[in-house]
Design an enzyme around this catalytic site. Sequence first.
Site, PDB file in Angstrom:
ATOM      1  CG  ASP A 237      12.149   2.276  -9.202  1.00 28.44           C
ATOM      2  OD1 ASP A 237      12.028   3.466  -9.558  1.00 28.44           O
ATOM      3  OD2 ASP A 237      12.974   1.885  -8.353  1.00 28.44           O
ATOM      4  CG  ASN A 243      13.392   4.155  -5.790  1.00 28.52           C
ATOM      5  OD1 ASN A 243      12.405   4.562  -6.401  1.00 28.52           O
ATOM      6  ND2 ASN A 243      14.161   3.188  -6.241  1.00 28.52           N
ATOM      7  CD  GLU A 326       7.661  13.517  -0.737  1.00 23.81           C
ATOM      8  OE1 GLU A 326       6.845  14.275  -1.307  1.00 23.81           O
ATOM      9  OE2 GLU A 326       7.570  13.194   0.468  1.00 23.81           O
ATOM     10  CG  ASN A 359     -14.386  10.957   3.358  1.00 27.17           C
ATOM     11  OD1 ASN A 359     -15.443  11.543   3.580  1.00 27.17           O
ATOM     12  ND2 ASN A 359     -13.832  10.117   4.229  1.00 27.17           N
ATOM     13  CG  ASP A 447     -10.851   7.312  -1.655  1.00 28.02           C
ATOM     14  OD1 ASP A 447     -11.049   6.133  -1.950  1.00 28.02           O
ATOM     15  OD2 ASP A 447     -10.431   7.676  -0.534  1.00 28.02           O
ATOM     16  CE  LYS A 450     -20.559   3.311   2.284  1.00 33.49           C
ATOM     17  NZ  LYS A 450     -20.938   1.897   2.492  1.00 33.49           N
ATOM     18  CD  GLU A 485     -14.066   3.260  -2.380  1.00 39.70           C
ATOM     19  OE1 GLU A 485     -13.634   2.231  -1.863  1.00 39.70           O
ATOM     20  OE2 GLU A 485     -13.771   4.398  -1.943  1.00 39.70           O
ATOM     21  CG  ASP A 562      -9.739  -0.486  -1.078  1.00 36.45           C
ATOM     22  OD1 ASP A 562      -8.609  -0.305  -0.587  1.00 36.45           O
ATOM     23  OD2 ASP A 562     -10.461   0.426  -1.483  1.00 36.45           O
TER      24      ASP A 562
HETATM   25  C1  NOJ Z   1     -11.089   4.020  -0.152  1.00 37.49           C
HETATM   26  C2  NOJ Z   1      -9.861   3.572  -0.836  1.00 37.49           C
HETATM   27  O1  NOJ Z   1     -10.140   2.785  -1.921  1.00 37.49           O
HETATM   28  C3  NOJ Z   1      -9.032   2.890   0.208  1.00 37.49           C
HETATM   29  O2  NOJ Z   1      -7.971   2.256  -0.373  1.00 37.49           O
HETATM   30  C4  NOJ Z   1      -8.632   3.941   1.211  1.00 37.49           C
HETATM   31  O3  NOJ Z   1      -7.914   3.334   2.249  1.00 37.49           O
HETATM   32  C5  NOJ Z   1      -9.859   4.592   1.802  1.00 37.49           C
HETATM   33  N1  NOJ Z   1     -10.743   5.025   0.795  1.00 37.49           N
HETATM   34  C6  NOJ Z   1      -9.505   5.773   2.671  1.00 37.49           C
HETATM   35  O4  NOJ Z   1      -8.915   6.798   1.918  1.00 37.49           O
END
Ligand code: NOJ
Length: 923
Positions: A237, A243, A326, A359, A447, A450, A485, A562
Amino acid sequence: MAPRLGRTVMKTREWIGRFVAVPLLCVTAALMAGCGGGSSSSSSSQAATPAFSVSAGTYTTPQSVKITDTTAGATIYYTTDGTTPTTSSAAYSTPISVATTTTIEAMAVVNGYTNSSVASATYTINLAQAATPAFSVSAGTYTSLQSVVITDSTAGATIYYTTDGTTPTTSSSTYDAPIPVATTTTIKAMAVSSNYASSNVAAATYTIDLPAAPAIASISDIHQGFIYQIVTDRFFDGDTTNNNPTESPDLYDSLGFTDPSAANWNYYWGGDLAGITQKLAYLQSMGVAGIWISPPLANIRVNAGSNNGYTGYHGYWTRDYKQIDEHFGDDSNSWTAFDALVTAAHADNIRVYVDFPANDTNPTGAGEDGSLYDNGTLITTYSTDTGAVPYYHHNANVNDWTNRYQVQYYTLEGLADLDQTNPWVDNYLKEAVRLLLAHGVDGFRFDAVKDVNWGWQYSLENFIANWNGASSPARAAGQPFVFGEWDEGSGDTLYPDSVKFSNNSGMNLLDYTLYWQLVDVFASDKNFSEIDNELTLEDSGTSSGQAFTQPNDLVTFFDNHDNARIMSQGADQMAVKQAISFLLTCRGVPVLYYGDEQYLHNDTDSGDTPYNRNGMSSFGSTDAVLLIQYLAALRASNPAVAYGTMTQRWINDDVYIYERHLGANVVLVAINKNKSTDQAISGLYTYLPPGTYSDYLAQTMGGTGMTVTGTTDSNNPVTNFTLPHRSVSVWVSSGSVPPSIGSIVPRVANPGTTITVSGTGFGASTGTVNFTVGSATVAAQTTQWSDGQVTAVVPEIAAGSAQVTVSQGTATSSTAPFQVNTAALIPVNFSVSSVPSLATSDAVMLTGNLAELGNEATTWNGAVGPVTIPSTGNGLLTVSVPAGSTLQFKFFVLHSDGTVTSETSYHSYSVPISGVGTEAVTW
Ligand code: NOJ
């Protein structure tokens, strides 16, 4: 009561006392109904006094005492606490085990008898004491990692130990394998064994003063370093004023960093871009060459409720791709904090890679219902997206991950799923990408690639490769570096699609398939063959599957935001360091997840999301930080690690010895993960030239030196040696000839695009970079030349698969793959109706007269596709093709035996010069 040692005593005096105390009323009543104490008649006989199987006395082992009574039907009541037994005391049933000095008192009660006298016996137990544990390493000061074996001479003893200075108890850790000591530590140990008193506590303090790592050389390409992944909200922070912003209040939990056990892990905790800027010195000291930051763009401003995870602290709930959130920047959503971070990072030679969610936007039916803004102007929400050309796909969540149509067109995690081929969305996303490039980013982590329209992403890659912000650092050598990813395992149905996608689009992939094996090996202690087999599959392919053409561009990791951190899945600190050692010496561009170097983890809910997104709790130096410094220094100085081949040289379940090799640069790495067994190594061969090698890590990971003999270039024998348990050793040799290409960024581009060729041995003076496509070879114009890096302009040459070489004098490198596009690409949706009926193993493909359409190939790898099947008889495929071109295309069915059922003739199509094309045909 005074102890009555060594004798069984009848407690006559007490008996009399009790008799006297029995009230008269009771004596009378007892004639009729019995009375407390069990006698039914004042004149009945007394039960026999209980007898103990073991005589009172002093013993050196625990005793098992049986109590018997000769009066038939007797119930024996007893105590072990010195009180007189009553019928409320414990009723005797099984032998009493006496492990400490104890007095047993017993009384028999039988119907029709007066209670027996009380028998009493005191057993004084003077156990022998277990031997004090012994340490294999004497207390003292050391400059290398120590492995401390604890032994105890008492048979069957369990050793309990601590490493935090506290006195061990039977609740402390049980010793079962040597303890790796990498930082100053006091070990205290105690032995416990049945039949023995606990041992005295043994203690030894090891003062560990590991040698500092070599200086980390400045690098000019991300492959020579590593990327550090940051969840911005959870890092630091740096600006408390953002915040709890006025425009999105009450999404903040102030306890996050200070009291995580009481905090809501789905709220914002206060980390921001200013916080990363303030911690750049920490990152630079570790040799971090790039940071991947969670999406910094503006998220929804309201709470989306418990079903959706509440807030967009993670950054993946974008509402506006042209503004900074923000919480991460400021209340006017300006780029000020972002720009300050990029500027400061570049000053420290740290690249900035931005996570970009193309996506989906944000949750549907909650929060802001998929709101989409264009720099502050509301464009749509999910429910109001009812126009003729919707911004979003309106489908259910994906439920069949083998279905190419579902994966690309259905919904992920209930998040509004953008249609990237809606012309407005196409332009908007690319504008947002361009905005980030203009703000100086060095690349992207895309992101969920796939789940994004695959064909559209070819045009995104091409858009980035063509971007020409001449003054931006994003066009510096080796930039922009782009990775995405594709969450998968190599056994997945769509794994071959991911390989084809990466090879042909130029989008590097996060190496998710290797990730699963790293977790298995380093968290669950599975066999090294898992990693080795995976590398063979990905890098060399199998008869049925293709290989990644540039494995060194795969982006490797063992933890992320994740999945539960490996420390939540069983890895201890040494296992984490071994994983780091592997990651930073494996082929590919490594990503280290923030906090792993501080052993950060929270095991609530098995450490799964959100408990893997910990608040960074410290920024100090640890032995893991030191290890990272060593390996960053190695990556920066030896191009074999950044760009070389990776070859397994010796393997068993616990030992993995592999070699990185480029030209005259060789790095041989040996990991033994067995917790207690050293491994004799024989039959090891290497590219290292003959000589004696000390461990590059200076025994900070418990490694060893070794000797190479022989004279061959590629197969010199290593003299037999022993690899210590739980160690990592690294042996290094370097040189700078012959010319060897390690990487080309970008590796798919049009003629006219400036590319960076990195490697070694290119020579100090300008040489030649050649492109060969088919039988044509064309020299590229070079714009910068150094021994390890050349920038060149893709020449005018036929589009398609090219081979690139670098020559210096009479020496020419081996070839590196490159994909030449015809021209700037735009996406076109090709759809087809009346598709013939398909067998399960059939794939519908598309081919045509351009390289982007497969140059009329009719193979799985050569043609484009597979085409998605939205409904029976209908096909849909987005292909990015040269803007303004006129092309010929046709669909065909590829059967599993390689035979083809094709449309009889080609269709002709004129590609628009911009936007998104659409072409519908009937089979
Ligand atoms: C993949 C990301 O790594 C994950 O953290 C996210 O929840 C999903 N895409 C959806 O955006």
